[in-house]
Enzyme design. Structure first.
Site, PDB file in Angstrom:
ATOM      1  N   LEU A   1       0.863  -1.181   0.000  1.00 12.38           N
ATOM      2  CA  LEU A   1       0.000   0.000   0.000  1.00 12.38           C
ATOM      3  C   LEU A   1       0.901   1.234   0.000  1.00 12.38           C
ATOM      4  CD1 LEU A   1      -2.859   1.300   0.296  1.00 12.38           C
ATOM      5  CD2 LEU A   1      -2.475   1.273   2.754  1.00 12.38           C
ATOM      6  N   ALA A   2       1.208   1.710  -1.221  1.00 13.36           N
ATOM      7  CA  ALA A   2       2.084   2.877  -1.330  1.00 13.36           C
ATOM      8  C   ALA A   2       1.287   4.139  -1.032  1.00 13.36           C
ATOM      9  CB  ALA A   2       2.671   2.956  -2.737  1.00 13.36           C
ATOM     10  N   HIS A   3       1.906   5.045  -0.290  1.00 12.60           N
ATOM     11  CA  HIS A   3       1.264   6.326  -0.009  1.00 12.60           C
ATOM     12  C   HIS A   3       2.335   7.291   0.471  1.00 12.60           C
ATOM     13  CE1 HIS A   3       1.336   4.010   3.718  1.00 12.60           C
ATOM     14  NE2 HIS A   3       1.285   5.134   4.407  1.00 12.60           N
ATOM     15  N   ALA A   4       2.009   8.574   0.390  1.00 11.17           N
ATOM     16  CA  ALA A   4       2.890   9.591   0.957  1.00 11.17           C
ATOM     17  C   ALA A   4       2.008  10.511   1.792  1.00 11.17           C
ATOM     18  CB  ALA A   4       3.608  10.356  -0.155  1.00 11.17           C
TER      19      ALA A   4
END
Lengths: 91, 136
Positions: free
Chosen positions: B52-55
């Site tokens: 779960l990629a996020h910034a």
């Protein structure tokens, strides 16, 4: 009992972790705990206030030195893993 | 579906580009998602094979959104954590995305859904099981 769920930023992975900690606590019938989702930086400052820090195995080393009990989890999606880890400490 | 990627940065880019193409995030957001893994390691691998990629939420995001790229072959996100399915999550602020994130977590807690995600050879079955979170 104050529990903080920690991920890198405090809003993605840790929110999933927080939800699953709450589900795990319910299944263990453990009441009276609050769970917050925070980032690593915030956890360092909160660490002295919290009773327990739950985080991922990658981030646990960044939290060394806190007075809170640190529990590290392999996969935040895995409610069974979280439930077992919490049961070991709480029950 | 079948996105080509040789490393975690390309894998995150494959998912992030879907957000950018949809007009939901700026290209800078992709760079920020990659940076999170560079700095903090593969903790965004939330289940075997699934990241779960996020910034951080904010300026580089125009609309709350979750996109999915399923890679042609798994890539190492660090410490041997292999990933086949990459979600890219973008949020405009700290709180507004929590409902959809909870929905996604509830779906991915289901081992059968994870199996569909990691073994499907076409996109239709994945779209079916994840329709409620991927939307649009």
């Amino acid at each position: 009992m104050r529990i903080v769920a920690v991920c890198g930023l405090g809003y993605g992975t840790s929110v999933i972790l927080k939800n699953n900690i709450e589900k795990a606590l319910r299944s263990l019938h453990f009441e009276g705990a609050t769970v917050e989702a925070v980032g690593v930086a915030e956890a360092r400052s909160l660490g002295t206030l919290a009773n327990m820090v739950v985080t991922t195995e990658e981030l646990a080393p960044l939290l060394e030195g806190l007075t809170a009990k640190i529990i590290s989890i392999r996969h935040v999606i895995d409610i069974d893993e979280i439930t077992k880890a919490l049961a070991k400490v709480l029950l | 579906m079948g996105a080509a990627a040789n490393n975690f940065a390309e894998a995150i880019t494959a998912a992030g580009e879907l957000l950018v193409e949809a007009g939901h995030a700026k290209p800078e957001y992709i760079r920020a998602m990659i940076q999170v893994v560079e700095e903090l390691g593969p903790y965004i691998v939330i289940a075997d094979g699934i990241a779960l990629a996020h910034a951080a939420p904010g300026d580089n995001v125009m609309k709350n959104s979750i996109a999915l790229a399923v890679l042609e072959k798994s890539v190492d996100f660090g410490s041997g954590k292999m990933v086949k399915a990459v979600f890219a999550m973008a949020a405009t602020d700290h709180d507004s995305h929590i409902e959809s994130l909870g929905d996604l977590a509830a779906l991915l807690a289901d081992a059968q859904i994870r199996t569909v995600l990691l073994t499907a050879v076409e996109s239709q079955p994945i779209e079916l099981v994840l329709a409620s979170v991927l939307g649009e």
